[in-house]
Design a protein around this motif. Sequence first.
Motif, PDB file in Angstrom:
ATOM      1  N   LEU A  85       0.826  -1.204   0.000  1.00 17.69           N
ATOM      2  CA  LEU A  85       0.000   0.000   0.000  1.00 17.69           C
ATOM      3  C   LEU A  85       0.864   1.260   0.000  1.00 17.69           C
ATOM      4  O   LEU A  85       0.521   2.262  -0.643  1.00 17.69           O
ATOM      5  N   ALA A  88      -5.791  -0.836  -4.498  1.00 18.83           N
ATOM      6  CA  ALA A  88      -5.664  -0.366  -3.117  1.00 18.83           C
ATOM      7  C   ALA A  88      -6.777  -0.887  -2.210  1.00 18.83           C
ATOM      8  O   ALA A  88      -6.491  -1.412  -1.112  1.00 18.83           O
ATOM      9  N   GLY A 118      -6.259   1.533   2.376  1.00 20.97           N
ATOM     10  CA  GLY A 118      -6.531   1.256   0.967  1.00 20.97           C
ATOM     11  C   GLY A 118      -7.646   2.117   0.405  1.00 20.97           C
ATOM     12  O   GLY A 118      -7.550   2.611  -0.726  1.00 20.97           O
TER      13      GLY A 118
END
Length: 254
Positions: free
Chosen positions: A17, A119, A165
Amino acid sequence: MDIQKLFFDGGPVMYPLLALSILCGSVILERLWFWLRILTQEKQIVDRVLDAAQDNWEVAADIAKQATDQPVGRFLYAPLGLRKSDVETFRLALEATAEDELAGMRRGEKLLEAVIALAPLLGLLGTVSGLQQSLGNLQIGDFGTAATADVPAGIGKALITTATGLTIAIVSLVFYRLFQGLVVNQVKVFRKAGNELELLYRQFPPDFSNSTSIAQETPRQSFNPPRKRGKNQFPNPPAPPNVSDSLDPDTDSP
């Protein structure tokens, strides 16, 4: 809020991430600088080229050539830089250059699309793995006892990746839509500038008569055929003997 502590509490999924956030940030900064340069100089370039085209096409071509570091400058210079063209060629040069420039303006969109899709999934993966670690060792009889005291804290840590995310995806989506809107606006700008330039070309076509005559006369003057460069280096061969003389009966035999 300690960001470093949240990063380590999120687990190993926070590393990909982080990589996605760095890629997303670099693309956003580069595109913002790109669009800032375009939007601050574009209108001035278009106005100068169109104003000059009404009086002198050569001056308009020089102005567009000086602005070739900008997409609109390259777009306008494509037809103006042609040595000789008709209306159809003029339009084809505008259309071909517009496609190339608009494709360059969309650079980085694919990367933002990938970040928007990956994400949230990576965040959800980190949450699922964190929940599995927190609830995997619990038994049915452990609920309501001291063994479940750390479960809420583990669930909270597991949700860190999901929140991260989603944050990265939301920021990427906002700038992705912004850049798409700017590209759509550039389509309108290119179409309007191209139509006005073509209209001027139809009303006041440039005079190519001088350049054409020069282009036709120059090769003739500079080219000398090999036969005219000098005398022949080899002497002319002697004339062959007359066969009729050798067959004359009045001629003395040897």
